[in-house]
Enzyme design. Structure first.
Site, PDB file in Angstrom:
ATOM      1  N   SER A   1       0.841  -1.196   0.000  1.00 30.50           N
ATOM      2  CA  SER A   1       0.000   0.000   0.000  1.00 30.50           C
ATOM      3  C   SER A   1       0.874   1.242   0.000  1.00 30.50           C
ATOM      4  CB  SER A   1      -0.892   0.021   1.237  1.00 30.50           C
ATOM      5  OG  SER A   1      -0.122   0.248   2.398  1.00 30.50           O
ATOM      6  N   ASP A   2       0.365   2.317  -0.608  1.00 31.29           N
ATOM      7  CA  ASP A   2       0.983   3.611  -0.342  1.00 31.29           C
ATOM      8  C   ASP A   2       0.768   3.883   1.146  1.00 31.29           C
ATOM      9  OD1 ASP A   2       2.235   6.053  -0.569  1.00 31.29           O
ATOM     10  OD2 ASP A   2       1.146   6.671  -2.359  1.00 31.29           O
ATOM     11  N   TRP A   3       1.475   4.867   1.691  1.00 29.90           N
ATOM     12  CA  TRP A   3       1.488   5.059   3.147  1.00 29.90           C
ATOM     13  C   TRP A   3       0.090   5.461   3.655  1.00 29.90           C
ATOM     14  CZ3 TRP A   3       5.196   2.739   1.428  1.00 29.90           C
ATOM     15  CH2 TRP A   3       6.343   2.433   2.149  1.00 29.90           C
TER      16      TRP A   3
END
Ligand SMILES: *[C@@H]1O[C@H](CO)[C@@H](O)[C@H](O)[C@H]1NC(C)=O
Ligand SMILES: *[C@@H]1O[C@H](CO)[C@@H](O)[C@H](O)[C@H]1NC(C)=O
Ligand SMILES: *[C@@H]1O[C@H](CO)[C@@H](O)[C@H](O)[C@H]1NC(C)=O
Ligand SMILES: *[C@@H]1O[C@H](CO)[C@@H](O)[C@H](O)[C@H]1NC(C)=O
Ligand SMILES: *[C@@H]1O[C@H](CO)[C@@H](O)[C@H](O)[C@H]1NC(C)=O
Ligand SMILES: *[C@@H]1O[C@H](CO)[C@@H](O)[C@H](O)[C@H]1NC(C)=O
Ligand SMILES: *[C@@H]1O[C@H](CO)[C@@H](O)[C@H](O)[C@H]1NC(C)=O
Ligand SMILES: *[C@@H]1O[C@H](CO)[C@@H](O)[C@H](O)[C@H]1NC(C)=O
Ligand SMILES: *[C@@H]1O[C@H](CO)[C@@H](O)[C@H](O)[C@H]1NC(C)=O
Length: 888
Positions: A281-283
């Site tokens: 995932s992106d952050w």
């Protein structure tokens, strides 16, 4: 570090079984987008995984490794330990029992972020402008060396999302420009370069994160054809290049967050493109425990910010979901085996045993600091300042890319100012020529507009080891040449605010042999707002009074040279048509050697070969068609439909009746001139125009090792931390259960919200467009071979970038789409033959009904030229075997 020494016979047998499962003819499913179950690796597309020795061997090693892990160890590898919980931007738990430390993830994509003794490379947009596969690859290799040398396992880059739907897009410059073919080539070369150095690359941001405004909530509506022909295209190249990881983005697609989206992750990426690596995932782009896991997410980053008691959506929350039976064991095993396969895939050959210790901390510049900064835990030496710049070799490459990415947009032949040769005097004007008084890293993540601009801002940055400003490099050259050199602002003056003092600028410029005026703009991530620009640019004019400064200087000096440091296009009509502006150079964001690269081009040591990787409009942003959504009518539910379809950038300008533009895609001048001749087009008679859909079924979902799912508290006790385990407190994500009596996860979601298919591990049909990494293997068959001759007609050596555009036919297709380019260096008078291969994919459209690429019956034309508007050669493409053209 852990490495298997041999394959357990049972594992080898299992692998053989998986790879040799007889293909059963599948009936086409009548669900248009069967997004569930999440494809298991070495399942769909397994023929291909076997065919690609790198993945097959990596899978054998990964399966052996994962088969030995406990439930807690498996979950450990899937979940971040929390923001600033360890030394890297992202960290997973490890397997201490086997001496395997957790993974270290770090931004990217133009250098190692938050460390020292690293290089600051030119970003994606500059290397795209070189149109040089060689430089794309070399940059990737150098990046891989720098990340690896710091002990980083996973480099968070390169980026081809945003692609560049809108020119104001804050992060467009991190990627390779809005043409999917160019972006795909650059993506693939960069990935192969990085991974050849023992570091896993991460293709990001997947997908349709085309703007910073509302990036965490915008719902992008897109049709299936545009998805395939535009935004997914470079990701197919990434998968084909063997990328180890993909990062899902913040936005929603057709109503569902990217990291929970079964269409984009399960169906497109893992099924159709047969991606064998892992999705992270992106952050904080993960929103649920079950939804993300069932939609194919494999690694949660940074892992924290979940509900009590685990403070994580995964970690203990995922352990519970598996024990509860909501997430089948095969799905967890698939996550971990994908992660470990990516690891083993890049650890081959010379890099088999390569895993330096993490030797830096992203969170402090001091030698000493905390190993676990978010908990102020374990103070020790955290920065060893390892120098990863390869003794100046990377600097040389940066200088070369900086120079070869300069696009010469104008060079008046009458005034013939460029290339410079010992001019009597030079006046240098503009804040952008000068050093920033506080040093090149004065602003965190480059989040300000001061001094010369050599990279954008946000997380896609690295600290400069040094930055050679244009003023420094030009002064040095002037001194060597006895050229009188004057500057505004003065060398020791402040470098902001002077652009408004037009009177002094004119006094300095008037009478100089050459006046070089610098102007800039910047863009970045929405974590900063500069002058009200929240990542995306609010307008397409130059910043800091740049347009007025250029006009003022040109008004007093007909030998004015303009240098632009911008993340993308600016409205350039007035500058271009100003008769006193003799030359214009776009230098993009050149990185640490900025001034040296520029001087190499200004003085003709490097003959410009840069070609514009985007289109330049004349007077208004409206000329671009597609627009950024600045103000959503419903800001709580922002939504945007990409109704322009495939018509962005040059495809739009060529298509729209009103489209008027000043500098086309692919444009760039040279100090010499080229002639094209002798075009031949050869059809490969052996290849049919009709592609048989991929068929067959996968093996059932494999499980690796046994997980004890018994809910007896005595059995459950093995999933609780041992009494003597010393936790990092107070902030650290672990995978253990809170207690052995009951499952307690805060808000895991409800499994009944998902279709049965989401947990179905039975054999699945192979999609018609699948079968290999990057899609159906037949897509990469060569259908046509083109040859042409190019001659250097001038007096100096130069590099031409011939470009192939294909007209696929019909109003639904652009006038032409880029499908080939070469970097051809020619001595004066020299002629070379260039060859281009057109694959089936290059000449196909996506058929939304059959869910397959097809060579349509529309007559097709191929063009070869110096840019999209300057075509020298053309030919129709003969219909391949099995196809009769029925439409002109
Ligand atoms: C892993 O391998 C070791 C040594 O062969 C064995 O003792 C252990 O039980 C295995 N663990 C699991 C979880 O399979
Ligand atoms: C999970 O990872 C953390 C951090 O590396 C480590 O402290 C812990 O012991 C690991 N758990 C297991 C069961 O190996
Ligand atoms: C996404 O939405 C677009 C436009 O509403 C539609 O054409 C397309 O079929 C949808 N795709 C999926 C996978 O639902
Ligand atoms: C480390 O130094 C750089 C460059 O001077 C600076 O931009 C950054 O903010 C510093 N980082 C920390 C954590 O102090
Ligand atoms: C760590 O130390 C910093 C600085 O003293 C302090 O602000 C912060 O609250 C501390 N964090 C924890 C978790 O103790
Ligand atoms: C510059 O001028 C000095 C002194 O007049 C002379 O010695 C030198 O050769 C000149 N250099 C060049 C490159 O013209
Ligand atoms: C465009 O934005 C820049 C940066 O905020 C600003 O300096 C400039 O004045 C703006 N241009 C116009 C025409 O408003
Ligand atoms: C080129 O320079 C000449 C001489 O200054 C000028 O007359 C002409 O208009 C310029 N051409 C362009 C396209 O700017
Ligand atoms: C191109 O074709 C012409 C005519 O066939 C021939 O005379 C010429 O030699 C060819 N040029 C090259 C560079 O082969």
């Amino acid at each position: 570090m852990w490495r298997p020494t041999h394959h357990h016979p049972a594992i080898t047998w299992l692998l053989l079984l998986l790879l040799s499962t007889p293909l059963i003819h599948a009936v086409n499913t009548d669900v248009p987008f069967p997004g569930y179950p999440a494809p298991w690796a070495v399942g769909v597309g397994s023929e291909n995984a076997a065919a690609d020795p790198a993945w097959a061997e990596a899978y054998a090693q990964a399966i052996e490794f994962v088969s030995n892990l406990t439930l807690i160890e498996k979950v450990n590898l899937t979940t971040g330990t929390g923001w600033e919980a360890d030394r890297c931007i992202g960290n997973t738990g490890g397997v201490p029992r086997l001496g395997f430390r957790g993974f270290c993830l770090e931004d990217g994509p133009l250098g190692v972020r938050y460390t020292q003794n690293n290089s600051a490379f030119p970003p994606g947009i500059n290397v795209a402008a070189t149109f040089s596969r060689r430089l794309m690859r070399l940059r990737g290799e150098a990046l891989g060396e720098e990340f690896g040398g710091k002990g980083i396992d996973i480099m968070l880059g390169p980026a081809a999302g945003p692609l560049g739907r809108v020119p104001q897009g804050g992060r467009d410059w991190e990627g390779f420009g809005p043409d999917p073919y160019l972006a795909g080539v650059a993506f693939g070369e960069t990935i192969q370069g990085i991974q050849s150095r023992g570091v896993i690359a991460c293709a990001k941001h997947y997908i349709l994160n085309e703007q910073e405004h509302y990036r965490g909530s915008i719902d992008v509506r897109i049709d299936d054809r545009t998805m395939h022909e535009l935004y997914l295209w470079p990701f197919a190249d990434a998968v084909r290049a063997g990328v180890g990881s993909v990062m899902c983005s913040y936005n929603k697609i057709n109503g569902t967050y990217a990291c929970e989206n079964e269409w984009t992750t399960n169906y497109l990426l893992k099924n159709e493109l047969a991606f064998q690596g892992f999705v992270m995932s992106d952050w904080n782009a993960q929103h649920t425990t079950l939804g993300s896991a069932l939609a194919g997410l494999d690694m949660a980053m940074p892992g924290d910010k979940g509900p009590d008691p685990y403070q994580s959506l995964w970690g203990g929350g995922l352990t519970e979901a598996v024990l509860r039976g909501d997430i089948p064991q095969w799905r967890l095993d698939d996550m971990v085996v994908r992660i470990m396969a990516a690891y083993f895939k890049v650890h081959t050959g010379d890099y088999a045993d390569y895993r330096p210790d993490i030797n830096f901390s992203a969170w402090t510049n001091e030698t000493e600091g905390y190993l676990h900064p978010s908990s102020n835990h374990t103070r020790t030496v955290v920065n060893e300042f390892v120098d990863v710049q390869a003794d100046g070799k990377h600097a040389e490459l940066i200088r070369e890319i900086g120079a070869k990415s300069v696009v010469l947009l104008k060079n008046n032949e009458t005034t013939a100012v460029l290339p410079l040769s010992k001019p009597a005097s030079i006046a240098l004007i503009g804040d952008d020529a000068h050093d920033q008084p506080g040093g090149p890293n004065a602003c965190v993540d480059r989040g300000c507009f001061q001094g010369t601009i050599a990279m954008g801002y946000g997380s896609g940055t690295a600290d400069f080891p040094y930055l050679i400003s244009p003023a420094t490099a030009l002064r040095r050259q002037a001194e060597a040449d006895n050229t009188t050199f004057t500057t505004t602002p003065p060398p020791d003056g402040i470098t902001t605010g002077n652009n408004w003092d037009l009177e002094t600028a004119q006094k300095t410029a008037a009478g100089a042999d050459v006046a070089i005026v610098f102007a800039a703009a910047t863009a970045g991530e929405d974590i900063f707002s500069i002058d009200g620009n929240a990542g995306d640019r609010n307008n397409l004019t130059l910043w800091g009074n740049g347009d007025a400064l250029i006009a003022a200087v040109a008004a007093v000096n007909p030998r004015t040279v303009v240098v632009l440091h911008t993340p993308g296009p600016v409205l350039i009509g007035d500058i271009l048509h100003n008769p006193n502006v003799s030359a214009i150079l776009w230098a993009g964001f050149p990185g640490q050697e900025s001034g040296n690269s520029l001087v190499d081009v200004l003085y003709g040591r490097v003959n410009p070969q840069g070609r514009s990787p985007f289109t330049w409009a004349d007077k208004s942003v409206d000329e671009y068609g597609a627009q950024l959504l600045f103000d959503a009518p419903d800001p709580k539910h922002p939504s945007q439909s990409f109704d322009e379809g495939v018509f962005i950038d040059y495809r739009w300008f060529q298509h729209s009746a009103t489209g008027y533009y000043t500098v086309p895609f692919g444009f760039g001048l040279s100090y010499t001139s080229f002639r094209y001749s002798n075009f031949t087009v050869t059809l490969n008679e052996d290849v049919s125009g009709i592609l048989d859909p991929a068929k067959g079924q996968t093996a059932p979902a494999p499980e690796y090792g046994d997980i004890d799912l018994d809910d007896d508290p005595e059995h459950r006790a093995q999933y609780v931390a041992p009494d003597d385990f010393e936790r990092v407190l107070p902030f650290y994500v672990y995978s253990w259960l809170n207690n052995s009596e009951t499952l307690v996860a805060g808000s895991p979601g409800n499994i009944s919200d998902f279709p049965e298919a989401a947990r179905d591990g039975s054999p699945q049909p192979v999609l018609p467009a699948s079968g290999a990494q990057g899609g159906h293997p037949g897509l990469y068959d060569v259908l046509y071979t083109l040859t042409a001759y190019i001659e250097n007609q001038g007096n100096v050596t130069g590099t031409e970038i011939p470009q192939v555009y294909v007209q696929l036919g019909g109003h639904e297709n652009p006038w032409g789409v880029l499908r080939g380019f070469e970097e051809v260096e020619l001595a004066p008078g020299e002629t070379k033959e260039v060859t281009f291969n057109l694959t089936r994919r290059d000449v196909s459209n996506w058929n939304t009904t059959t869910q397959a690429w097809e060579f349509t019956t529309r007559e097709k034309v191929v063009f070869v030229g110096s840019n999209v508007r300057d075509i020298h050669l053309n030919s129709s493409l003969p219909a391949p075997k099995g196809i009769t053209y029925t439409y002109p």
